[in-house]
Every structure is written in structure tokens, then in C-alpha cells.
Design a protein around this motif. Structure first.
Motif, mmCIF file in Angstrom:
data_model
loop_
_atom_site.group_PDB
_atom_site.id
_atom_site.type_symbol
_atom_site.label_atom_id
_atom_site.label_comp_id
_atom_site.label_asym_id
_atom_site.label_seq_id
_atom_site.Cartn_x
_atom_site.Cartn_y
_atom_site.Cartn_z
ATOM 1 N N ASP A 40 -5.823 8.786 11.246
ATOM 2 C CA ASP A 40 -4.609 8.128 10.744
ATOM 3 C C ASP A 40 -4.298 8.753 9.390
ATOM 4 O O ASP A 40 -5.047 8.588 8.431
ATOM 5 C CB ASP A 40 -4.871 6.620 10.632
ATOM 6 N N VAL B 276 -1.354 8.398 7.571
ATOM 7 C CA VAL B 276 -0.080 7.838 7.085
ATOM 8 C C VAL B 276 0.086 8.011 5.567
ATOM 9 O O VAL B 276 1.201 8.040 5.060
ATOM 10 C CB VAL B 276 0.066 6.350 7.532
ATOM 11 N N TYR B 277 -1.030 8.168 4.831
ATOM 12 C CA TYR B 277 -0.928 8.379 3.375
ATOM 13 C C TYR B 277 -0.897 9.857 2.988
ATOM 14 O O TYR B 277 -0.747 10.183 1.814
ATOM 15 C CB TYR B 277 -2.094 7.680 2.650
ATOM 16 N N ASN C 135 -7.342 4.139 3.332
ATOM 17 C CA ASN C 135 -6.973 2.809 2.871
ATOM 18 C C ASN C 135 -8.205 1.949 3.159
ATOM 19 O O ASN C 135 -8.663 1.945 4.297
ATOM 20 C CB ASN C 135 -5.766 2.306 3.678
ATOM 21 N N SER D 45 0.808 -1.223 0.000
ATOM 22 C CA SER D 45 0.000 0.000 0.000
ATOM 23 C C SER D 45 0.840 1.272 0.000
ATOM 24 O O SER D 45 0.305 2.373 -0.083
ATOM 25 C CB SER D 45 -0.923 0.000 1.219
ATOM 26 N N SER E 236 6.452 5.159 6.663
ATOM 27 C CA SER E 236 6.326 3.946 5.843
ATOM 28 C C SER E 236 5.807 4.208 4.437
ATOM 29 O O SER E 236 6.426 3.805 3.451
ATOM 30 C CB SER E 236 5.376 2.955 6.504
ATOM 31 N N LYS E 237 4.652 4.847 4.336
ATOM 32 C CA LYS E 237 3.909 4.799 3.070
ATOM 33 C C LYS E 237 4.321 5.879 2.088
ATOM 34 O O LYS E 237 4.513 5.620 0.909
ATOM 35 C CB LYS E 237 2.407 4.897 3.341
ATOM 36 N N ASN F 283 -9.553 7.476 8.760
ATOM 37 C CA ASN F 283 -8.276 7.291 8.048
ATOM 38 C C ASN F 283 -8.342 8.152 6.790
ATOM 39 O O ASN F 283 -9.199 7.938 5.939
ATOM 40 C CB ASN F 283 -8.132 5.802 7.709
ATOM 41 N N TYR G 275 -8.267 0.436 7.335
ATOM 42 C CA TYR G 275 -7.198 -0.467 7.747
ATOM 43 C C TYR G 275 -7.660 -1.226 8.995
ATOM 44 O O TYR G 275 -8.164 -0.617 9.936
ATOM 45 C CB TYR G 275 -5.968 0.383 8.021
ATOM 46 N N ASN H 114 -1.075 4.178 16.487
ATOM 47 C CA ASN H 114 -2.513 3.919 16.623
ATOM 48 C C ASN H 114 -2.800 3.081 17.872
ATOM 49 O O ASN H 114 -3.754 3.325 18.600
ATOM 50 C CB ASN H 114 -3.052 3.201 15.380
ATOM 51 N N GLY I 274 6.538 2.824 14.044
ATOM 52 C CA GLY I 274 5.540 2.766 12.975
ATOM 53 C C GLY I 274 4.237 3.450 13.387
ATOM 54 O O GLY I 274 3.985 3.733 14.571
ATOM 55 N N THR I 275 3.419 3.704 12.366
ATOM 56 C CA THR I 275 2.096 4.272 12.605
ATOM 57 C C THR I 275 1.228 3.264 13.355
ATOM 58 O O THR I 275 0.336 3.626 14.115
ATOM 59 C CB THR I 275 1.453 4.642 11.252
ATOM 60 N N GLN I 276 1.520 1.981 13.106
ATOM 61 C CA GLN I 276 0.756 0.920 13.788
ATOM 62 C C GLN I 276 0.841 1.093 15.305
ATOM 63 O O GLN I 276 -0.161 1.038 16.009
ATOM 64 C CB GLN I 276 1.332 -0.447 13.367
ATOM 65 N N ARG J 11 10.290 1.341 10.584
ATOM 66 C CA ARG J 11 9.294 1.263 11.649
ATOM 67 C C ARG J 11 9.311 2.543 12.472
ATOM 68 O O ARG J 11 9.495 2.519 13.697
ATOM 69 C CB ARG J 11 9.527 0.031 12.568
HETATM 70 C C1 LIG Z 1 -3.972 3.307 7.410
HETATM 71 C C2 LIG Z 1 -2.735 2.608 7.866
HETATM 72 N N1 LIG Z 1 -2.223 2.907 9.060
HETATM 73 C C3 LIG Z 1 -1.104 2.327 9.515
HETATM 74 C C4 LIG Z 1 -0.444 1.370 8.751
HETATM 75 C C5 LIG Z 1 0.817 0.770 9.288
HETATM 76 O O1 LIG Z 1 1.835 1.723 9.065
HETATM 77 P P1 LIG Z 1 3.307 1.588 9.617
HETATM 78 O O2 LIG Z 1 4.084 0.764 8.670
HETATM 79 O O3 LIG Z 1 3.797 3.014 9.670
HETATM 80 O O4 LIG Z 1 3.226 0.978 10.977
HETATM 81 C C6 LIG Z 1 -0.955 1.012 7.503
HETATM 82 C C7 LIG Z 1 -0.304 -0.037 6.684
HETATM 83 O O5 LIG Z 1 -0.770 -0.460 5.660
HETATM 84 C C8 LIG Z 1 -2.112 1.659 7.049
HETATM 85 O O6 LIG Z 1 -2.654 1.379 5.847
#
Ligand SMILES: Cc1ncc(COP(=O)(O)O)c(C=O)c1O
Length: 358
Positions: A175, A177-178, A147, A25, A205-206, A143, A98, A79, A74-76, A214
Motif C-alpha cells: 500500500d 498511498v503516502y 502509517n 493522515s 487521497s493522501k 505499507n 493501517y 486493498n 479509494g485505496t481502501q 474516493r
Molecule cells: C495506508 C492507508 N491505506 C489506505 C487508506 C485509505 O485511503 P483512501 O482514502 O484512498 O481510500 C488509508 C487512510 O488513512 C491509509 O492510511
């Protein structure tokens, strides 16, 4: 407490190693040689929420100070720790999205989903959010850009949703991230810039092509950042030192402008190729204004997104993302952030596969 298996991660684990990936993505990875990879030391980053200089630089984009930013893995993780800190009884989550953005609040409490309107190009109706909010709602989750659809909710929509959340005393977690892939004309205001109830998460990341670092962050009101930091003490303690070193360089304004201009140009070029592909095969798609995710209706005769993706991987060795991972069984997601030659190879294989089934 139970957490639902992460459908997309499980699908990737099954197929990604031996096939051509058209399901990423984000934008293709940057070459590590562009950066100095040697941090000052190999210990924890001190302070463990990230260096004040880097947090200050990140905070500027939201009109916030260093104490209103927390660096994460990471964004993960951004969140995760934000939702762990904020979640009370109830959340409103805008879907499709997501998976972690609804699975985490569903594990911590209860969730009312608000569906994007497919007939309106996956638009978000703030009135639907207003109807879903309850007195006990702790957080509204969006988001943007979205995504899997690539839809960008504009300033008026984001501001309206912010007001609805704030009036109810709930935080808006967005979120984003994009967002770095959206240019100045397309990018909506980040949630963290809207007021005391706005929280933004993002990462490298994206949009930057640095997923393996990360490195992510959250920005928002100090009490949220402080509470999220307390959760982070129990997850990863500090951001990775090597990644922190690279983040200092890529978020330098001049380097950032160069990297994002390159990445957006690549996304625009590849988008043209995907446009040709969907037009040639008569497929409906989300026509994303930003980012590198195309959400496409599965071709007729394949019984939906999952079955189409299974056949594509079995017969063309191409990995796509089934829409089921986003509770959208009629769709699949195609990621077009790779090098053009990789995308070309993948689409050519899909061309041949679809022609055989025509
Ligand atoms: C909306 C969204 N948030 C967070 C993530 C994870 O991002 P990161 O790699 O920065 O942890 C993704 C990964 O596909 C995503 O699509």
C-alpha cells in the motif's frame, strides 16, 4: 466471517465533528475550483475498470500497461478487492499498519504479523518476513511509507521482501498511498515495478489532497488485476465519473508535478512546527522522512496514548489518533497535513494543555 470494528474510524465518528482535527493522515484538501468537474456523461465510467488512457498513464509509473491497472473507489477499495482476490489460507502482514491491511486478511484467513522495530526507528527486518512466510502464504502485505509511523522502507528492504515473497510463490502487496508525498530522493521503488509478484495500491487521497474523490487504483500482474476487477463488479462497479474526470487532470504530468511540489512544501513547513512542539515538550517521535504523520510517545503521567487522546479532546478540543488503533498503546499519531494556521491553532491548544499538566 467476522470483521473487527475499525478503531480509528469509530474514534473519528465520535469526536471529529465538534473538535479541531489533528488526526488527518493526509495533506489538506485542494480547492475544487482548480478542476473542471464536469465529466462527459453521468453514467458509469466505461469500461468500468477506468478509461484505457488513464490506466495507461497510471501504469507507466510502474512499467506496466493499461491492462495491469484497475481504478477503484479509494485505496481502501483497491486493498479490499486485491486481498479478496489474492487471499488464500495465510498472509504475512507487517505491523503496525493501517487497520484494514491486517483486519481484512484476518477475516478471510489467518495472519502472521511481523512487527516493525521501534528501537530501530520502526525499521523492517526482511529476515523476520522470511521466518513468517509458510508454504501456504498467499500474500505479504506492507505499507510503505508506513502509517502510522511515517517510516519509509528503502529500496534494499523492499527488494529483499519482494524476493522472499516471490521465492515462496506469494504476492507482495504494498500500500503506497503516502508515496506521492516522498520526493524522488526518498521514495522507494513501487512493488508493482519489481516483477511478476509485485502489486501496488495507491490513490489520490493522501498525497494529492483529494480524499473526497474516493479515487484509487491497484497495479500489478494482469491475473491479479483481472481477479480484483471481478470482485469490484460486486462492490462499486465503476469508479465515480466526476472523480475520474478530476483524476485525468491531476495525473496530467505537469499538473501532477505542480500539485505534489505544493503539497510536499506544505508538509515540510508543517513538519518544522511539529519538530518544535515535540522538542519543547521533550516527546519522542518517529521523525518521519516523508508524509504528514508523526507517531509520538504519549507524555509521562497520561497512562498511554488512549488516555492522553481522551484528555486532549475533552480539555483542549483537539482530536489526535490513539496508538491503540495501531496496537501501540504508548503512542499517539498527530497529522500535520493541514493549513499552517489550523496546525498552529491545534498545537497552541496542546501547548497550553500540556503546560497546565506539567
Ligand atoms: C495506508 C492507508 N491505506 C489506505 C487508506 C485509505 O485511503 P483512501 O482514502 O484512498 O481510500 C488509508 C487512510 O488513512 C491509509 O492510511
Amino acid at each position: 466471517m467476522e470483521i473487527t470494528p475499525f478503531a480509528l474510524e469509530r474514534w473519528f465518528a465520535e469526536h471529529e465533528a465538534d473538535n479541531l482535527m489533528l488526526a488527518e493522515s493526509g495533506i489538506r484538501p485542494l480547492a475544487p475550483g482548480r478542476f473542471d468537474l464536469v465529466p462527459e456523461g453521468m453514467g458509469y465510467v466505461i469500461p468500468t475498470n477506468g478509461s484505457p488512457e488513464l490506466r495507461d498513464r497510471i501504469g507507466e509509473r510502474y512499467g506496466r500497461g493499461a491492462d495491469e491497472v484497475l481504478l477503484t473507489c479509494g485505496t481502501q477499495e483497491a486493498n479490499f478487492v486485491t486481498l479478496a482476490a489474492l487471499m488464500g489460507e495465510h498472509a504475512v502482514v507487517v505491523t503496525p499498519t493501517y487497520q484494514s491491511l491486517h483486519a481484512l486478511p484476518e477475516a478471510f484467513g489467518s495472519v502472521t504479523r511481523v512487527e516493525l522495530d521501534a528501537a530501530d526507528g520502526w525499521g523492517l527486518d526482511p529476515d523476520a518476513v522470511a521466518e513468517a512466510v509458510r508454504p501456504e502464504t498467499a500474500v505479504v502485505v506492507v505499507n510503505n511509507p508506513n502509517n502510522p509511523t511515517g517510516r519509509v522502507h528503502g529500496a534494499a528492504t523492499v527488494e529483499a521482501v519482494y524476493e522472499i515473497a516471490a521465492d515462496a510463490g506469494a504476492y507482495l502487496l504494498c500500500d503506497e498511498v503516502y508515496r506521492p508525498l516522498a520526493d524522488a530522493g526518498t521514495a522507494p521503488p513501487p512493488a508493482a515495478s519489481l516483477g511478476p509478484y509485485g502489486v501496488s495500491t495507491c490513490g489520490l487521497s493522501k498525497g494529492y489532497g483529494l480524499a473526497g474523490l474516493r479515487l484509487g487504483w491497484l497495479a500489478g500482474p494482469p491475473e491479479v488485476v483481472e481477479a480484483a476487477w471481478q470482485w469490484k463488479d460486486y462492490t462499486t462497479i465503476s469508479p465515480p465519473a466526476v472523480s475520474h474526470r478530476v483524476a485525468e487532470q491531476v495525473l496530467d504530468p505537469e499538473t501532477e508535478a505542480t500539485v505534489l511540489a505544493e503539497n510536499r512544501a506544505l508538509a515540510a513547513e508543517n513538519r518544522e512546527r511539529v519538530d518544535e512542539f515535540v522538542t519543547e515538550h521533550g516527546l519522542d517521535w518517529s521523525d518521519p522522512p516523508a508524509g504528514v504523520n508523526a507517531f509520538v510517545e504519549a507524555p509521562e503521567g497520561f497512562y498511554g496514548g488512549r488516555s492522553f487522546c481522551e484528555r486532549a479532546v475533552a480539555e483542549a478540543d483537539v482530536v489526535l489518533a490513539p496508538g491503540e488503533a495501531f496496537d501501540q498503546p504508548e503512542q499517539f499519531r498527530l497529522g500535520f497535513g493541514s493549513e499552517p494556521a489550523h496546525l498552529e491553532e491545534g498545537l497552541s491548544r496542546l501547548d497550553a494543555f500540556l503546560d497546565r499538566h506539567a
